[in-house]
Design an enzyme around this catalytic site. Structure first.
Site, short mmCIF file in Angstrom:
data_model
loop_
_atom_site.label_atom_id
_atom_site.label_comp_id
_atom_site.label_asym_id
_atom_site.label_seq_id
_atom_site.Cartn_x
_atom_site.Cartn_y
_atom_site.Cartn_z
N GLY A 123 39.73 47.57 42.05
CA GLY A 123 40.57 48.75 41.93
C GLY A 123 41.99 48.28 41.63
O GLY A 123 42.66 48.77 40.73
N GLN A 166 42.03 36.88 36.37
CA GLN A 166 41.84 37.24 37.78
C GLN A 166 41.71 35.93 38.54
O GLN A 166 40.73 35.23 38.40
CB GLN A 166 40.58 38.10 37.93
CG GLN A 166 40.11 38.30 39.36
CD GLN A 166 41.16 38.94 40.27
OE1 GLN A 166 41.89 39.84 39.88
NE2 GLN A 166 41.26 38.45 41.50
N PRO A 222 37.43 44.01 37.49
CA PRO A 222 36.42 44.09 38.56
C PRO A 222 36.91 44.68 39.87
O PRO A 222 36.11 44.84 40.80
CB PRO A 222 36.00 42.62 38.75
CG PRO A 222 37.16 41.82 38.27
CD PRO A 222 37.78 42.62 37.16
N GLU A 274 43.80 41.02 54.15
CA GLU A 274 43.27 42.36 53.86
C GLU A 274 43.33 43.33 55.04
O GLU A 274 43.62 44.51 54.87
CB GLU A 274 41.84 42.27 53.31
CG GLU A 274 41.74 41.52 51.98
CD GLU A 274 42.52 42.16 50.84
OE1 GLU A 274 42.91 43.34 50.95
OE2 GLU A 274 42.77 41.46 49.83
N MET A 306 44.72 44.53 42.10
CA MET A 306 44.93 43.14 42.51
C MET A 306 46.43 42.93 42.61
O MET A 306 47.19 43.18 41.67
CB MET A 306 44.29 42.18 41.48
CG MET A 306 44.59 40.71 41.71
SD MET A 306 43.82 40.09 43.23
CE MET A 306 45.05 38.92 43.75
N GLU A 307 46.83 42.41 43.77
CA GLU A 307 48.25 42.39 44.16
C GLU A 307 49.08 41.27 43.53
O GLU A 307 49.90 40.65 44.23
CB GLU A 307 48.32 42.29 45.69
CG GLU A 307 47.84 40.94 46.30
CD GLU A 307 46.36 40.87 46.60
OE1 GLU A 307 45.58 41.62 45.99
OE2 GLU A 307 45.97 40.06 47.47
N ASP A 317 34.18 34.66 47.84
CA ASP A 317 33.90 36.06 47.54
C ASP A 317 33.00 36.71 48.59
O ASP A 317 33.06 37.91 48.80
CB ASP A 317 33.17 36.11 46.19
CG ASP A 317 33.95 36.88 45.18
OD1 ASP A 317 35.19 36.84 45.26
OD2 ASP A 317 33.32 37.53 44.33
N HIS A 322 50.42 44.63 50.05
CA HIS A 322 50.20 43.19 49.96
C HIS A 322 51.50 42.42 49.69
O HIS A 322 51.55 41.21 49.89
CB HIS A 322 49.21 42.86 48.84
CG HIS A 322 47.77 42.86 49.25
ND1 HIS A 322 47.30 42.10 50.30
CD2 HIS A 322 46.70 43.51 48.74
CE1 HIS A 322 45.98 42.27 50.41
NE2 HIS A 322 45.59 43.13 49.49
N LYS A 356 33.15 47.43 43.25
CA LYS A 356 32.94 48.32 44.39
C LYS A 356 32.08 49.52 44.01
O LYS A 356 31.38 50.08 44.83
CB LYS A 356 34.30 48.77 44.90
CG LYS A 356 34.24 49.67 46.09
CD LYS A 356 35.58 50.31 46.41
CE LYS A 356 35.36 51.54 47.26
NZ LYS A 356 36.49 52.44 47.28
N HIS A 376 47.93 50.25 48.81
CA HIS A 376 47.30 49.02 49.29
C HIS A 376 47.90 47.79 48.60
O HIS A 376 48.33 46.84 49.26
CB HIS A 376 45.79 49.11 49.06
CG HIS A 376 45.02 47.88 49.45
ND1 HIS A 376 44.38 47.75 50.66
CD2 HIS A 376 44.81 46.71 48.80
CE1 HIS A 376 43.80 46.57 50.73
NE2 HIS A 376 44.05 45.91 49.60
N GLU A 377 47.93 47.83 47.28
CA GLU A 377 48.43 46.65 46.54
C GLU A 377 49.90 46.40 46.82
O GLU A 377 50.34 45.26 46.94
CB GLU A 377 48.17 46.79 45.04
CG GLU A 377 46.71 47.02 44.64
CD GLU A 377 45.71 46.12 45.34
OE1 GLU A 377 46.06 44.97 45.70
OE2 GLU A 377 44.57 46.57 45.57
N TYR A 435 38.52 43.79 55.76
CA TYR A 435 39.36 44.95 55.44
C TYR A 435 39.46 45.91 56.62
O TYR A 435 40.55 46.19 57.11
CB TYR A 435 38.78 45.71 54.23
CG TYR A 435 39.03 45.02 52.91
CD1 TYR A 435 38.27 43.92 52.51
CD2 TYR A 435 40.02 45.47 52.04
CE1 TYR A 435 38.49 43.30 51.29
CE2 TYR A 435 40.24 44.85 50.82
CZ TYR A 435 39.48 43.77 50.45
OH TYR A 435 39.71 43.15 49.26
N ARG A 487 34.35 48.00 37.76
CA ARG A 487 34.82 47.77 39.14
C ARG A 487 33.62 47.55 40.05
O ARG A 487 32.75 48.41 40.19
CB ARG A 487 35.66 48.96 39.62
CG ARG A 487 36.22 48.73 41.01
CD ARG A 487 37.17 49.81 41.46
NE ARG A 487 37.56 49.60 42.85
CZ ARG A 487 38.23 50.47 43.58
NH1 ARG A 487 38.61 51.61 43.04
NH2 ARG A 487 38.54 50.21 44.83
#
Ligand code: BES
Ligand code: ZN
Length: 639
Positions: free
Chosen positions: A301, A172, A299, A351, A303-304, A410, A332, A596, A328-329, A418, A594
């Site tokens: 939902g 990541q 971590p 975002e 990652m693009e 972060d 991106h 979130k 969403h991804e 967002y 995750r």
């Protein structure tokens, strides 16, 4: 570390290591120490890198990687092809990397000197790797190995995979973690192309954010090429027992064989999502769009990573209800990957635009009613987040343009970037009309394709290409540079949520909402995921145990395997002191990583002394199953 410490640190290097770096320089050159001057300028621009990209920058990166699961180490050579504007020093970012040697040259390599700056324990940046080069140097080859604690890499033992037979690995990179597995110039400002030769154990497949094969290679050797320039946070690798299912229209999904059928079913709309996105903002620029379902520890939902979105298995809800994360991804691929934030202070450009675009895709595919419910759920989260941020240490974090000096990028991953970001565009859409905004955004993606930009560049472009031509005055400055939510913010309405609100009120007041009205019984499928989430949110935290038991009796929320609904239910359960969730909550927290989901749950738990003790106990069991990103966030919270 704040800017001052950073600069003092750099001056310290100049004094302590100057002799090594500047060896052979004349005294005049030494006092000029142009690399450091430049560094200071660069680092004012992006505070999250040590690199001197204005003097020298990577154009193409060629990686040789050997993935060793026994030792949890990647042995690597990072061959940087540079554009050198005439400097004698190149600075890279590293974190927890063991640098063995550095050579210069393409065919004939010659070893060169380097120094590694100090790393203070709290530093998130890692260390500057300062390499002595000549003003003509074009090729820098860094021989290194990663540490088993690399922040980017999650090494998973077989028990943590679906098949339980083979180990798994994924990386990541966003925001500044790529430097913990590859020595890079760790700023999104610089775009690079890359290629890689990757060696993995024989029966495993390796895939990257690049063109991928779909079969396991007998010899365990894989070659990758990313021919479009990307920021280094988008370099990504996953290794495991993977199989592939094509979904049509240049899309597909990688997953462990045990999950592949469920994935093909869950994500069957993917080709349609891609079509819808292209209809709105123009041709998809990355040839293929695949996704990979990683283990539960992932971590996020999603990652693009370009050409290959990384996704969390909690998205496999069984009914396609969490597909908006994939929308969403994919979005991106325009906002973020094509047009990229130049620094992490401009994160909302990635975002906010993506959340807006995601919602447009959802509307196109599933209708306005559904899209509005999704947007309203997010807006409720934004209102709460603004409240929390305003009461906290950094009320200035409610601005779209952030000032994360000395802080972890972060910290900018909040609903401000967002949802406030998306509301900014929704408000423009309301005022200028969808057609005008779409035309503007389509041109924006074209104009800045494969470029990185700051909020300031965007503001100018917006003024010149949308506001001025339409003779429209808009409070852009207030939206981007001021705190809170401007008064003209677009208002989302959802009649279906109004009904849900009444349902929640009736239920809380003791009404029997489950009884059959003419042929209709209240069951799980009566409402969509977002309606159930809203229902739970509208119930008071003081809800009685008897009411909670009734919900469980009729709908069995405690065992409902939909992570969004589970999170809402567990939150209500923790806040109202509803004990029957305990076992199920513990299972959830030890399985899913995750952030979130788990962070709000831990946050709710630590509000009471008993809850805190329990949370600590569960965390000590679960933390081995979390990626560094989630582990660190929970650790910070519990301390
Ligand atoms: N790029 C982000 C994830 C991210 C942001 C990683 C910042 C590291 C630093 C990704 O696109 C994302 O936003 N994921 C969301 C999806 C949701 C908003 C639909 C997530 O995982 O929650
Ligand atoms: Zn995103």
């Amino acid at each position: 570390m704040n800017l001052k410490t950073l600069i003092v640190g750099i001056l310290f290097f100049t004094l302590a290591f100057g002799a090594v770096i500047m060896e052979g320089c004349s005294p005049e050159e030494n006092t000029k120490s142009n690399a450091y001057q430049q560094f200071i300028q660069d680092s004012v621009f992006d505070l999250h890198t040590y690199s001197n990209t204005k003097m020298i920058k990577t154009k193409h990166l060629s990686l040789d990687l050997d993935v060793n699961f026994e030792k949890k180490i990647i042995y690597g050579v990072a061959r940087h092809e540079m554009i050198n504007y005439g400097t004698d020093t190149a600075i890279f970012d590293i974190r927890d990397l063991d640098i063995q040697k550095i050579t210069l040259g393409k065919t004939k390599e010659k070893e060169t000197d380097f120094v590694i700056g100090p790393w203070d324990k709290d530093s998130l940046l890692g260390q500057p790797l300062i390499v002595k080069i000549t003003p003509k140097t074009k090729y820098i080859n860094i021989y290194y190995k990663t540490s088993p604690n690399s922040a980017a890499i999650d090494w998973l033992d077989p028990e943590l995979t679906e098949g339980k037979k083979h180990p798994f690995l994924y990386t990541q990179g966003q925001a500044i973690l790529t430097r913990s597995w590859i020595p890079v110039q760790g700023t999104p400002k610089n775009r690079i192309t890359y290629q890689a030769n990757v060696k993995v154990p024989k029966d495993l497949m390796a895939i990257m954010s690049a063109k991928n094969d779909t079969k396991i290679h007998e010899d365990g050797i894989y070659h990758f090429k990313m021919t479009k320039p990307i920021p280094c946070y988008l370099i990504a690798l996953a290794v495991g027992n993977l199989s592939y299912a094509s979904l049509g229209n240049h899309t597909g999904v990688y997953a462990e064989p045990e999950l592949i059928d469920a994935c093909a079913k869950e994500f069957k709309d993917l080709p349609e999502i891609l079509n819808a996105a292209e209809r709105i903002y123009g041709k998809y620029q990355w040839d293929q769009y695949d996704m990979v379902i990683l283990p539960y520890s992932f971590p996020f939902g999603g990652m693009e990573n370009p050409m290959l979105t990384f996704a969390n298995p909690t998205l496999i809800a069984g009914d396609g209800s969490l597909i908006s994360v994939i929308a969403h991804e994919l979005a991106h691929s325009w906002s973020g990957n094509l047009v990229t934030n130049a620094t992490w202070n401009d994160f909302w450009l990635n975002e906010g635009f993506t959340v807006y675009f995601e919602n447009r895709i959802m509307e196109e595919l599933y209708g306005k009613e559904t899209a509005d419910m999704l947007a309203l759920i997010e807006f409720q989260e934004l209102e709460q987040e603004i409240n929390t941020i305003q009461k906290g240490k950094h009320p200035e974090d409610t601005r779209l343009k952030l000032a994360l000096n000395g802080r972890d990028p972060d910290d900018g991953m909040t609903d401000i970037a967002y949802v406030k970001g998306a509301m900014f565009l929704k408000t423009l859409e309301r005022d200028l009309g969808r057609q005008r905004l779409d035309k503007f955004l389509k041109n924006y993606f074209k104009q800045f394709a494969f470029k990185t930009i700051t909020s300031e560049v965007f503001v100018d472009y917006l003024h010149d290409h949308l506001l001025l031509p339409n003779n429209f005055s808009f409070n852009t400055h207030e939206w981007i540079y001021e705190e809170g939510l401007p008064k003209n913010c677009f208002h989302i309405e959802s009649p279906r949520f109004d009904q849900i609100k009444t349902l929640a009120k009736d239920f809380n007041q003791g009404k029997n909402i489950f009884k059959k009205k003419i042929g209709k019984k209240l069951e799980r499928k009566t409402y969509i995921t977002q309606e159930w989430m809203a229902f739970l949110r509208y119930l008071p935290d003081s809800i009685s145990k008897e009411r909670m038991l009734l919900l469980d009796k009729h709908l069995d929320f405690t065992h409902w395997k939909n992570a969004e609904i589970q999170t809402e239910w567990f939150l209500k359960g923790i806040r109202s002191g509803y004990q029957p969730i305990t076992k199920s909550l513990e299972q959830f927290l030890t399985k899913v990583g995750r952030r979130k989901y788990i962070l709000p749950l831990y946050e709710a738990l630590i509000k009471t002394p008993k809850g805190k003790t329990w949370a600590k106990k569960v965390f000590s069991k679960a933390k081995g199953h979390y990626h560094y990103v989630s582990r660190k966030s929970v650790e910070d919270l519990l301390q």
